[in-house]
Design an enzyme around this catalytic site. Structure first.
Site, PDB file in Angstrom:
ATOM      1  N   ARG A 174      -4.377  23.334   7.242  1.00 47.62           N
ATOM      2  CA  ARG A 174      -3.377  22.425   6.459  1.00 47.62           C
ATOM      3  C   ARG A 174      -3.279  21.543   7.328  1.00 47.62           C
ATOM      4  NH1 ARG A 174      -0.532  27.164   6.087  1.00 47.62           N
ATOM      5  NH2 ARG A 174       0.199  27.788   4.250  1.00 47.62           N
ATOM      6  N   LYS A 176      -9.097   7.360   4.552  1.00 48.13           N
ATOM      7  CA  LYS A 176      -9.104   8.312   3.060  1.00 48.13           C
ATOM      8  C   LYS A 176     -10.405   8.642   2.705  1.00 48.13           C
ATOM      9  CE  LYS A 176      -8.304   4.451  -0.453  1.00 48.13           C
ATOM     10  NZ  LYS A 176      -8.540   4.074  -1.653  1.00 48.13           N
ATOM     11  N   GLU A 180     -21.408  -4.846   2.700  1.00 45.73           N
ATOM     12  CA  GLU A 180     -19.023  -4.552   2.709  1.00 45.73           C
ATOM     13  C   GLU A 180     -19.395  -5.664   3.692  1.00 45.73           C
ATOM     14  OE1 GLU A 180     -17.678  -2.191   0.544  1.00 45.73           O
ATOM     15  OE2 GLU A 180     -18.935  -1.321  -0.150  1.00 45.73           O
ATOM     16  N   LYS A 230     -11.094  -5.121   8.242  1.00 51.88           N
ATOM     17  CA  LYS A 230     -10.512  -4.448   7.438  1.00 51.88           C
ATOM     18  C   LYS A 230      -9.129  -3.721   7.447  1.00 51.88           C
ATOM     19  CE  LYS A 230     -11.187   0.151   4.972  1.00 51.88           C
ATOM     20  NZ  LYS A 230     -12.232   0.591   4.415  1.00 51.88           N
ATOM     21  N   GLU A 286      -1.858   2.563   0.104  1.00 47.74           N
ATOM     22  CA  GLU A 286      -2.353   2.126  -0.799  1.00 47.74           C
ATOM     23  C   GLU A 286      -1.286   2.680  -1.958  1.00 47.74           C
ATOM     24  OE1 GLU A 286      -6.293   3.660  -2.421  1.00 47.74           O
ATOM     25  OE2 GLU A 286      -6.249   1.226  -3.243  1.00 47.74           O
ATOM     26  N   ARG A 338      -4.429  -3.050  -0.378  1.00 43.84           N
ATOM     27  CA  ARG A 338      -5.981  -2.457  -0.057  1.00 43.84           C
ATOM     28  C   ARG A 338      -6.788  -2.920  -1.598  1.00 43.84           C
ATOM     29  NH1 ARG A 338      -6.179   2.771   3.692  1.00 43.84           N
ATOM     30  NH2 ARG A 338      -7.742   2.728   3.404  1.00 43.84           N
ATOM     31  N   ASN A 366     -11.643  -4.057  -3.191  1.00 40.59           N
ATOM     32  CA  ASN A 366     -12.639  -3.553  -4.429  1.00 40.59           C
ATOM     33  C   ASN A 366     -13.291  -4.479  -4.830  1.00 40.59           C
ATOM     34  OD1 ASN A 366     -11.163  -0.613  -4.617  1.00 40.59           O
ATOM     35  ND2 ASN A 366      -9.802  -1.165  -5.879  1.00 40.59           N
ATOM     36  N   HIS A 416     -16.057  -3.925  -6.761  1.00 42.75           N
ATOM     37  CA  HIS A 416     -16.629  -2.623  -7.199  1.00 42.75           C
ATOM     38  C   HIS A 416     -16.570  -2.693  -8.613  1.00 42.75           C
ATOM     39  CE1 HIS A 416     -16.898  -2.418  -2.300  1.00 42.75           C
ATOM     40  NE2 HIS A 416     -17.021  -1.351  -2.604  1.00 42.75           N
ATOM     41  N   HIS A 452     -19.736  -0.795  -9.920  1.00 46.21           N
ATOM     42  CA  HIS A 452     -19.566   0.671  -9.917  1.00 46.21           C
ATOM     43  C   HIS A 452     -20.258   0.426 -10.719  1.00 46.21           C
ATOM     44  CE1 HIS A 452     -18.530   4.603  -9.577  1.00 46.21           C
ATOM     45  NE2 HIS A 452     -18.152   4.704 -10.963  1.00 46.21           N
ATOM     46  N   HIS A 457     -25.016   2.012  -3.614  1.00 49.18           N
ATOM     47  CA  HIS A 457     -23.728   1.410  -3.700  1.00 49.18           C
ATOM     48  C   HIS A 457     -23.783  -0.008  -3.822  1.00 49.18           C
ATOM     49  CE1 HIS A 457     -19.745   1.665  -3.956  1.00 49.18           C
ATOM     50  NE2 HIS A 457     -19.410   1.303  -2.323  1.00 49.18           N
TER      51      HIS A 457
HETATM   52  N1  LIG Z   1     -13.942   6.281   2.969  1.00 45.73           N
HETATM   53  C1  LIG Z   1     -13.958   5.782   1.916  1.00 45.73           C
HETATM   54  O1  LIG Z   1     -12.934   4.325   2.476  1.00 45.73           O
HETATM   55  C2  LIG Z   1     -14.694   5.408   1.539  1.00 45.73           C
HETATM   56  C3  LIG Z   1     -15.075   3.957   1.418  1.00 45.73           C
HETATM   57  C4  LIG Z   1     -16.503   3.317   1.674  1.00 45.73           C
HETATM   58  C5  LIG Z   1     -17.178   4.317   0.419  1.00 45.73           C
HETATM   59  N2  LIG Z   1     -17.628   5.616   0.959  1.00 45.73           N
HETATM   60  C6  LIG Z   1     -18.343   6.624   0.442  1.00 45.73           C
HETATM   61  O2  LIG Z   1     -19.036   6.685   1.274  1.00 45.73           O
HETATM   62  C7  LIG Z   1     -20.433   7.152   0.941  1.00 45.73           C
HETATM   63  C8  LIG Z   1     -21.550   5.972   1.423  1.00 45.73           C
HETATM   64  O3  LIG Z   1     -21.615   6.072   2.298  1.00 45.73           O
HETATM   65  P1  LIG Z   1     -23.282   5.830   3.112  1.00 45.73           P
HETATM   66  O4  LIG Z   1     -23.565   4.596   2.139  1.00 45.73           O
HETATM   67  O5  LIG Z   1     -23.238   5.787   4.151  1.00 45.73           O
HETATM   68  O6  LIG Z   1     -23.976   6.944   2.704  1.00 45.73           O
HETATM   69  P2  LIG Z   1     -24.629   8.225   3.053  1.00 45.73           P
HETATM   70  O7  LIG Z   1     -23.415   8.506   4.047  1.00 45.73           O
HETATM   71  O8  LIG Z   1     -25.402   9.656   2.058  1.00 45.73           O
HETATM   72  O9  LIG Z   1     -25.745   7.765   3.972  1.00 45.73           O
HETATM   73  C9  LIG Z   1     -26.720   6.695   3.374  1.00 45.73           C
HETATM   74  C10 LIG Z   1     -27.905   7.877   3.904  1.00 45.73           C
HETATM   75  O10 LIG Z   1     -28.825   6.963   5.552  1.00 45.73           O
HETATM   76  C11 LIG Z   1     -29.251   8.442   6.217  1.00 45.73           C
HETATM   77  N3  LIG Z   1     -27.911   8.394   7.703  1.00 45.73           N
HETATM   78  C12 LIG Z   1     -26.836   7.619   8.129  1.00 45.73           C
HETATM   79  N4  LIG Z   1     -26.726   7.071   9.110  1.00 45.73           N
HETATM   80  C13 LIG Z   1     -28.069   7.233   9.474  1.00 45.73           C
HETATM   81  C14 LIG Z   1     -29.267   6.957  10.732  1.00 45.73           C
HETATM   82  N5  LIG Z   1     -28.495   6.036  12.178  1.00 45.73           N
HETATM   83  N6  LIG Z   1     -29.967   7.259  11.007  1.00 45.73           N
HETATM   84  C15 LIG Z   1     -31.202   7.743   9.816  1.00 45.73           C
HETATM   85  N7  LIG Z   1     -30.312   8.120   8.683  1.00 45.73           N
HETATM   86  C16 LIG Z   1     -29.161   7.398   8.363  1.00 45.73           C
HETATM   87  C17 LIG Z   1     -27.769   9.161   5.290  1.00 45.73           C
HETATM   88  O11 LIG Z   1     -28.305  10.681   5.866  1.00 45.73           O
HETATM   89  C18 LIG Z   1     -28.560   9.719   3.679  1.00 45.73           C
HETATM   90  O12 LIG Z   1     -29.150   9.706   4.017  1.00 45.73           O
HETATM   91  C19 LIG Z   1     -19.866   7.109  -0.559  1.00 45.73           C
HETATM   92  O13 LIG Z   1     -20.199   8.651  -1.206  1.00 45.73           O
HETATM   93  C20 LIG Z   1     -18.809   6.280  -0.602  1.00 45.73           C
HETATM   94  O14 LIG Z   1     -18.139   7.464  -1.900  1.00 45.73           O
HETATM   95  C21 LIG Z   1     -16.050   6.303   0.909  1.00 45.73           C
END
Ligand SMILES: NC(=O)c1ccc[n+]([C@@H]2O[C@H](COP(=O)([O-])OP(=O)(O)OC[C@H]3O[C@@H](n4cnc5c(N)ncnc54)[C@H](O)[C@@H]3O)[C@@H](O)[C@H]2O)c1
Length: 388
Positions: free
Chosen positions: A141, A163, A205, A247, A257, A265, A269, A272, A276, A288
């Site tokens: 939990r 989130k 971003e 942010k 939110e 928040r 978007n 986005h 998306h 992305h």
């Molecule tokens: N929770 C939130 O508020 C929020 C906000 C925006 C995005 N997201 C989520 O985040 C995800 C996208 O994040 P992302 O772009 O970091 O994707 P990711 O976690 O897939 O990382 C991108 C790539 O970079 C690699 N990587 C990361 N750090 C590295 C480093 N220091 N050295 C070498 N390789 C590295 C990872 O292994 C992966 O292959 C999506 O799932 C999205 O939905 C969440």
């Protein structure tokens, strides 16, 4: 924001430079700090000790790319503070944000004997932050999570705000909760190993935060493009601190939110909605941040078409994206077969609201608002100026 000096205990292996900003994120009563600075990851153990005195074991969750690059150093930093470490690695990539991966991870927590007072450390990009964060939220939990983002996108965006979620088939981020981290450690030096394309995607971003909330930050990011691309981590640390601050202020005004439309928040978007649809239409050939970049250009066109923004806004956005080596060719995604696919995806997304879209625009840099329009009008306005 307050400045903190170097911490002698954390400087045993690698000197921590003085720039370590502490951005407080309001989330009553669960306020937390985002510590930003070169080498700040070295003090992950101490930060856990300070906040979770009863913790004995840390589940160090990472992905198959990041674990071999940074896992050992983070493990050592945790062990120096007397914590036991249970490393857990999932395959890199969005596919790990699945129900199966979540279940597997929680079972690993159980097998490692992680208890209520122990801590999950999420070391990776947004995928790991979301997956490990959700596992921590559900396990027993809820146990604490410390976010240690390693991609630029996760450092500037995903790790801040609480989130966490996994995807359901055809529905991204649908299964999730708010689970605020006890602390976020943003260490720009970890970005040294991040592939170029992922790095640029994170810049979208960062630019978005400037476009929404601070013309100065927007200009600063663009002007620093050369230093950023040369991975000058002092410059990047400074920009990260500003961007995370923007942010944090936004999510702090609306932690759950629930703010009135157009105020909280939801503003994040920007770029986005269409972004998306473009990302999906590209079958994820665009990452992305690249899709969000195109979405920001579209938002400028829509604002101009509605008479809300001056015609120069689109050129300002395009010039900024180009300096940051982000895509600018929007028209290819709005015309022909791809354009049809994007429109179909948008229609599908907005089916439940009768085709109406709440769409974030900026009138000028730093002046966001939300407008309501039908997806067909949105597509028509975004297509203005296309040659096909
Ligand atoms: N929770 C939130 O508020 C929020 C906000 C925006 C995005 N997201 C989520 O985040 C995800 C996208 O994040 P992302 O772009 O970091 O994707 P990711 O976690 O897939 O990382 C991108 C790539 O970079 C690699 N990587 C990361 N750090 C590295 C480093 N220091 N050295 C070498 N390789 C590295 C990872 O292994 C992966 O292959 C999506 O799932 C999205 O939905 C969440």
């Amino acid at each position: 924001m307050s400045e903190r000096g170097p911490n002698p205990a954390g400087s045993r292996k690698r000197p921590i430079k003085p720039l370590a900003l502490d951005v407080r994120v309001p989330a009553q009563p669960l306020d937390y700090s985002v510590l930003i600075g070169r080498g700040v990851i070295e003090r992950v153990g101490e930060e856990i000790r300070q906040r979770h005195g009863g913790a004995a074991t840390v589940a160090l969750v990472s992905d198959s790319n990041v674990a071999p690059l940074h896992g050992a150093a983070v493990r050592a930093a945790l062990e120096r503070s007397g914590l036991q470490v249970a490393p857990m690695t999932v395959p890199a990539g969005e596919a790990s944000k699945s129900a199966a991966a979540l279940l597997e991870l929680t079972e690993q927590l159980l097998r490692a004997g992680i208890g209520r007072r122990d801590v999950v450390v999420a070391l990776g990009g947004g995928v790991i932050g979301d997956l490990a964060g959700l596992a921590a939220a559900l396990y027993m939990r809820g146990i604490p999570v410390v976010q240690c983002p390693t991609s630029l996108l996760a450092q500037v965006d995903a790790s801040v705000g609480g989130k966490v979620a996994i995807d359901l088939p055809g529905a991204k981020n649908l299964l999730g909760v708010f689970h605020f981290p006890s602390v976020v450690l943003v260490d720009p030096d970890l970005l040294a190993t991040l592939p170029e394309r992922e790095f640029c995607a994170g810049l979208a971003e960062m630019l978005k935060h400037g476009a929404l909330f601070s013309p100065e930050h927007f200009r600063e990011v663009v002007e620093a493009a050369d230093a950023i691309h040369a991975r000058d981590f002092d410059t990047i640390a400074r920009l990260l601190a500003t961007s995370v601050g923007l942010k944090a202020a936004c999510v702090g005004r609306d932690p759950w939110e629930q703010a009135e439309a157009g105020k909280g928040r939801v503003l994040l978007n920007l770029g986005h909605t269409l972004g998306h649809a473009i990302e999906v239409a590209s079958s994820y050939q665009l990452v992305h941040g690249e899709a969000v970049a195109l979405g920001m250009r579209a938002a400028a066109r829509v604002a101009i078409g509605r008479g809300l923004a001056a015609p120069e806004l689109e050129a300002t956005i395009v010039a900024a994206l180009a300096r940051l080596r982000l895509p600018t060719d929007l028209d290819v995604w709005l015309t022909g077969d791809l354009g049809d696919a994007v429109e179909r995806l948008l229609a599908h997304d907005k089916k439940r609201s009768g085709g109406q879209v709440s769409y974030v625009v900026i009138a000028r840099l730093g002046e966001p608002s939300v407008i309501s329009l039908h997806f067909r009008e949105l597509m028509a306005l975004a297509r203005q100026g296309t040659t096909a």
